[in-house]
Design an enzyme around this catalytic site. Structure first.
Site, mmCIF file in Angstrom:
data_model
loop_
_atom_site.group_PDB
_atom_site.id
_atom_site.type_symbol
_atom_site.label_atom_id
_atom_site.label_comp_id
_atom_site.label_asym_id
_atom_site.label_seq_id
_atom_site.Cartn_x
_atom_site.Cartn_y
_atom_site.Cartn_z
ATOM 1 C CG HIS B 235 -2.180 1.071 0.932
ATOM 2 N ND1 HIS B 235 -2.883 0.962 -0.280
ATOM 3 C CD2 HIS B 235 -2.128 2.199 1.219
ATOM 4 C CE1 HIS B 235 -3.524 2.143 -0.314
ATOM 5 N NE2 HIS B 235 -3.072 3.078 0.474
ATOM 6 C CE1 TYR B 239 -1.940 7.601 -0.360
ATOM 7 C CE2 TYR B 239 -1.513 5.674 0.871
ATOM 8 C CZ TYR B 239 -2.528 6.477 0.161
ATOM 9 O OH TYR B 239 -3.496 6.297 0.474
ATOM 10 C CG HIS B 386 -9.144 2.506 -6.867
ATOM 11 N ND1 HIS B 386 -9.454 3.819 -6.625
ATOM 12 C CD2 HIS B 386 -8.227 2.203 -6.416
ATOM 13 C CE1 HIS B 386 -8.738 4.321 -5.731
ATOM 14 N NE2 HIS B 386 -7.607 3.133 -5.600
ATOM 15 C CG PHE B 387 -5.140 -0.228 -9.792
ATOM 16 C CD1 PHE B 387 -4.449 -0.180 -11.169
ATOM 17 C CD2 PHE B 387 -5.327 -1.213 -9.011
ATOM 18 C CE1 PHE B 387 -4.296 -1.491 -11.612
ATOM 19 C CE2 PHE B 387 -5.343 -2.566 -9.801
ATOM 20 C CZ PHE B 387 -4.495 -2.774 -11.196
ATOM 21 C CG HIS B 388 -6.126 1.107 -15.141
ATOM 22 N ND1 HIS B 388 -6.217 -0.146 -14.652
ATOM 23 C CD2 HIS B 388 -4.982 1.054 -16.064
ATOM 24 C CE1 HIS B 388 -5.379 -0.875 -15.084
ATOM 25 N NE2 HIS B 388 -4.599 -0.205 -15.888
ATOM 26 N NE ARG B 449 -6.865 -7.057 -9.310
ATOM 27 C CZ ARG B 449 -5.988 -6.491 -8.473
ATOM 28 N NH1 ARG B 449 -6.315 -6.677 -7.046
ATOM 29 N NH2 ARG B 449 -5.105 -5.825 -8.884
ATOM 30 N NE ARG B 450 -3.566 -8.904 -10.207
ATOM 31 C CZ ARG B 450 -3.041 -8.879 -9.255
ATOM 32 N NH1 ARG B 450 -2.981 -9.951 -8.436
ATOM 33 N NH2 ARG B 450 -1.957 -7.951 -9.013
#
Lengths: 96, 590, 65, 177
Positions: B235, B239, B386-388, B449-450
């Site tokens: 995680h 950041y 989300h993370f795209h 996903r994946r």
């Protein structure tokens, strides 16, 4: 070579050395035509279009407040929808 | 810091060595971006069943490549370039030893190449090398040792890069005993402290468990333990990707908008909050893991929720700084000032788009962070959606936009084309809106996903609005636009690098903040204190869960787990590589 | 305010997410908006933008650049 | 340290939002009764799973009036039960799942529901759900588990009680023979 050289970013001398700008909100527009471009590219030349200097005490970010309040409202609405409709509305759920 | 615009020599002239190191880092980052984006396109077309040019088993090889090349190589080499530039610029002094800078760059690059070779080896079965373990490399899925060794070298390289910037800071501090740390340097240092704390998890996992296990020195590992150690690092790494983008939003974006940073002290507070809260939250990736008590999950959740605070504060400060620019440019009214912004500047427009998408991605992140609502979306396509938006746009698009402004400073050449740059950032925005939005919806419908072929025999997915087919088309179309955007970007960068020299290709000047650091308490700059608190928080959050996992889950090595049937015929090669790696490491350290 | 090519491009970009989620918004009001409806609305928006650009575009006020 | 009044307002609202989120989650746990997957399932030795009294012969067993236990093993690339034959449960039943993995980490997701867990070798995910109505659900593995990950699926059939009972009795008879 550079497609976008001098045709667009044409203003007077760099305006950040603010000798000719007054911080009273007055409009000291820099003459836009017929002078040498300060840079070869448009990137990072937003300063050249500054028409007034706004100091720390004269600036109230009211537009920002409006935008972030709209954002907050969207967040709240979406959260309630996602949690109580999408999530808790599902039939099979883990209860133990 | 520059005092006035126009008269300063270009960065590349003031700091030629630092500019060269930053250029080299960007080169690696952009090569990784190109390859990774191509893999992304293949995946987007494959999993939506629009076009399948590869075997579904090879999908996971490309997926691993996509994840590692973009989420690790592209982002972190980009970070290294930005931080190297920012450290020299804000401290106004060169790095202590450019040989040392090249050493960490070399180590990071070697590590990346080794890991990439292990991954891409999966496409050539006869090599006997593969690493189809995805970016998260959870054991007991096993990769070739070269993968883990490359990863370890890469991480040691990042540690050394941080040391480089700390050495610069120490030299600066000797000359400036009572000065406040310049803002960009402050951001670099706090981010690197966070990274040092976070990488402890992955270092322990890779060095003590995964490398010995992949070499056959130990028989098995405890899957939950290595998974937890991964997320200890997994995680905060987000950041680590995000902080250079934040640095750009705080220090460069206001200037690009024609304004000044709204508040320097709050920027420092935000970075300190990230330092404190980034690591003790990793368990929120494990909400649905058995073997971890609910209480620990709840603690991770509250930490995660409070981690929203620095991002929400950033939203305000960044928008306020932009608004300041718009009003200085003659903008009026409550919202019509938005039209006065320099939208034609791809550096500005790109960062603004990135921020807007990040606001949307922030919402889906809030859902991810919610403990029990995680059942709804865990491991569904929602998560990549989300993370795209976050790493894939807030970070990637900010990096690309920043490159339009920064690369000319590092090369001394003019940006090849401003309109192509603008088209590129718009294409990225539109492509991401299509792809990411559809991914979120597909995730709610339950599509995982994946997965190479999320089309199953026993059941169909249903979506309340529109159809699954539409969602698939949107994902594929979005992926295509994103790939085109990367092609345009790389083309523009390539021609820029070999472009015309110019004395002043961009305006480098960064104005002072509206509210400077003078008014803020000096304790903000006490890095030792904040490091101590951060470490304590990590110990509090992780000691009990990890102790529980080791005690209840069969010890450190997971006793009795089957040894995966992966036999390497080329143990000798591995040993040679290992010895070489250690020699390289020793060479760098001594 | 002058209307530049860049602003037109940005507005087109911003219209895409709105268009994509238009059916969801309609769904909240229990209206089942067909896909073709979305396409038509987006097309009308683009047409409007072109008209506005023709009227107030940067060509008509070259000095504003 | 001086902070603009608007930013203070925003800071306060942000804190309220965060506390509100945590409050909602707490309501879900305490009010709506949603439990998390946790450590109550205990651990199991994945190497000797076949000799395990429950996981050695995974499936459904009756534990009470309307309650059942399901032992389910995920392995590359099948759910046992679920893949070769559907997992059958009666309508209106309360089913406690015990899910583990035999080889690598898998996922277990009942499509379109909130029944979703990780299956980790050595760990047992224990959770209880209620199946109110007849119907069929798909099960997918949502954690990448190897080159055949995309074919790893199964199904759950929620049957009428009497139909289930006769199927269940038949199963047990077969088991005894």
């Amino acid at each position: 070579m550079a497609v976008d050289s001098t045709t667009e970013g044409s203003t007077a001398s760099p305006t950040s050395d603010d000798s000719d700008l007054v911080g009273d909100g007055g409009v000291n527009v820099v003459d836009q035509s017929g002078s040498e471009p300060p840079t070869d590219s448009i990137v990072g030349t937003a300063d050249d279009s500054i028409v007034r200097e706004i100091g720390h005490d004269e600036f109230d970010p009211v537009g920002t407040l409006i935008l972030v309040l709209i954002y907050m409202a969207i967040l709240l609405g979406m959260w309630v929808f996602m949690y109580f409709v999408e999530f808790l509305g599902r039939g099979v759920t883990v209860v133990g | 810091m520059a005092t006035a615009s126009g008269n300063e020599p270009l960065f590349v002239e003031r700091f030629p060595d630092e500019a060269a190191v930053a250029r080299a880092n960007l080169l690696v980052a952009f090569v990784a971006l190109g390859i990774g984006a191509f893999f992304g396109l293949v995946q987007a077309l494959h999993r939506t069943d629009i076009l399948r040019i590869i075997d579904s088993a090879d999908y996971y090889t490309l997926l691993t490549g996509h994840g590692v090349l973009l989420a690790i190589v592209f982002t972190i080499f980009g970070l290294a370039a930005f931080f190297h530039w920012a450290t020299a610029r804000s401290l106004d002094q060169p790095a202590v030893s450019s040989l040392f800078s090249w050493a960490w760059f070399g180590l990071m690059t070697t590590g990346s190449v080794l890991a990439s070779v292990a991954i891409l080896g999966g496409l050539v079965p006869s090599l006997g090398i593969s690493a189809d373990v995805l970016f998260t490399f959870y054991a007991p899925l096993q990769a070739h040792p070269i993968f883990y060794i490359g990863l370890a070298m890469f991480i040691v390289g990042t540690w050394l890069s941080g040391a480089d910037w700390f050495l610069s800071y120490r030299a600066w501090r000797e000359d400036n005993p009572n000065e406040r740390i310049p803002l960009q340097a402050f951001m670099v240092l706090t981010t690197m402290i966070m990274w040092y704390i976070a990488t402890v998890g992955v270092a322990v996992s890779v060095v003590f468990f995964l490398i010995p296990w992949s070499l056959g020195l130990i028989e098995s590992v405890n899957p939950l333990l290595t998974r937890t150690l991964f997320w200890f690092f997994g995680h905060p790494i987000v950041y680590f990707w995000l902080m250079p983008a934040y640095m750009m939003w705080y220090t460069v974006l206001p200037k690009l908008a024609g304004g000044r940073l709204f508040s320097d002290p709050l920027a420092r507070v935000v970075f300190l909050l990230f330092l404190l809260l980034s690591t003790p939250v990793g368990i929120h990736h494990q909400y649905l893991d058995p073997g971890i008590a609910e209480g620990f999950k709840f603690i991770a959740m509250t930490n995660t929720m409070f981690l929203l605070l620095p991002s929400l504060l950033t939203a305000f400060t960044a928008v306020a700084s932009i608004e300041h620019g718009a009003r200085q440019r003659g903008g009026e009214g409550y919202l019509s000032w938005l039209g006065a912004l320099p939208w034609r500047d791809p550096a500005f427009a790109g960062m603004a788009f990135a921020g807007l998408i990040f606001a949307a991605g922030g919402f889906s992140g809030m859902i991810n962070a919610g403990m029990n609502i995680n059942y709804l979306i865990h491991n569904s396509l929602w998560v990549p959606g989300h993370f795209h938006m976050t790493v894939g746009t807030a970070v990637a698009l900010t990096f690309m936009a920043a490159a339009y402004w920064l690369v000319p400073q590092l090369t001394g050449t003019k940006l090849y084309s401003r309109p192509i740059g603008l088209l590129q950032v718009v294409l990225w925005f539109v492509g991401m809106v299509f792809m990411s939005n559809a991914m979120h919806r597909a995730g709610l419908a339950g599509i995982p996903r994946r997965t190479a072929e999320p089309q199953y025999q026993n059941f169909d997915f249903v979506t309340p609005i529109g159809s699954i087919f539409e969602l698939r088309v949107q994902i594929a179309f979005g992926g295509l636009l994103l790939f085109l955007s990367v092609v345009l970007f790389l083309f523009n960068m390539l021609l820029t690098a070999f472009g015309e020299k110019s004395e002043r290709p961009v305006d480098e000047y960064l104005p002072e903040p509206l509210s400077g650091p003078e008014g803020s308490p000096r304790v903000l700059d006490n890095l030792g204190l904040w490091t101590g608190i951060a470490v304590v928080l990590v110990i509090l959050a992780y000691t009990l869960p990890i102790a529980g996992i080791i005690q209840n889950g069969g010890g450190l090595f997971g006793g009795g787990l089957p040894v995966p049937v992966t036999v390497f015929p080329d143990v000798e090669i591995v040993k040679t590589v290992l010895a070489g790696a250690f020699a390289a490491l020793a060479g760098v350290l001594l | 305010m002058r209307f530049t090519k860049a602003q037109a491009l940005i507005l087109i970009a911003f219209s895409i997410p709105v268009a994509i989620e238009l059916r969801t918004v309609a769904g909240f009001f229990n209206y089942d908006l067909p896909l073709i409806g979305v396409v038509v609305i987006e097309f009308l928006f683009l047409a409007l933008l072109f008209v506005l650009y023709g009227l107030y575009g940067e060509k008509s006020t070259p000095a504003a650049q | 340290m001086e902070i603009h009044a608007y930013e203070k307002l925003w800071l306060a609202l942000a804190l309220v939002l965060i506390v509100g989120f945590i409050g909602t989650i707490t309501y879900g746990a305490a009010g709506a009764g949603i439990e998390m997957i946790d450590d109550k399932g205990g651990t199991v030795d994945p190497a000797t799973l076949d000799d395990h009294p429950k996981f050695g012969d995974p499936g459904i067993e009756k534990t009470g009036e309307n309650s059942y236990d399901v032992y389910l093993v995920a392995r590359q690339f099948v759910f046992e039960p679920g893949t070769s034959e559907p997992l059958r449960v009666p309508e209106g039943s309360t089913v406690t799942f015990h899910v583990t993995a035999a080889d690598v980490i898998h996922g277990f997701d009942v499509v379109g529901t909130n029944a979703n867990t990780m299956a980790i070798p050595g760990q047992v995910a224990e959770f209880t759900v209620r199946f109110e109505e007849q119907g069929e659900y798909g099960i997918v593995c949502n954690e990448y588990c190897g080159s055949g990950h995309h074919v790893m699926e199964g199904s759950i059939v929620v049957m009428e009680q009497s139909e289930f009972d006769s199927w269940y009795a038949e199963q047990n008879q077969e088991g005894e023979n």
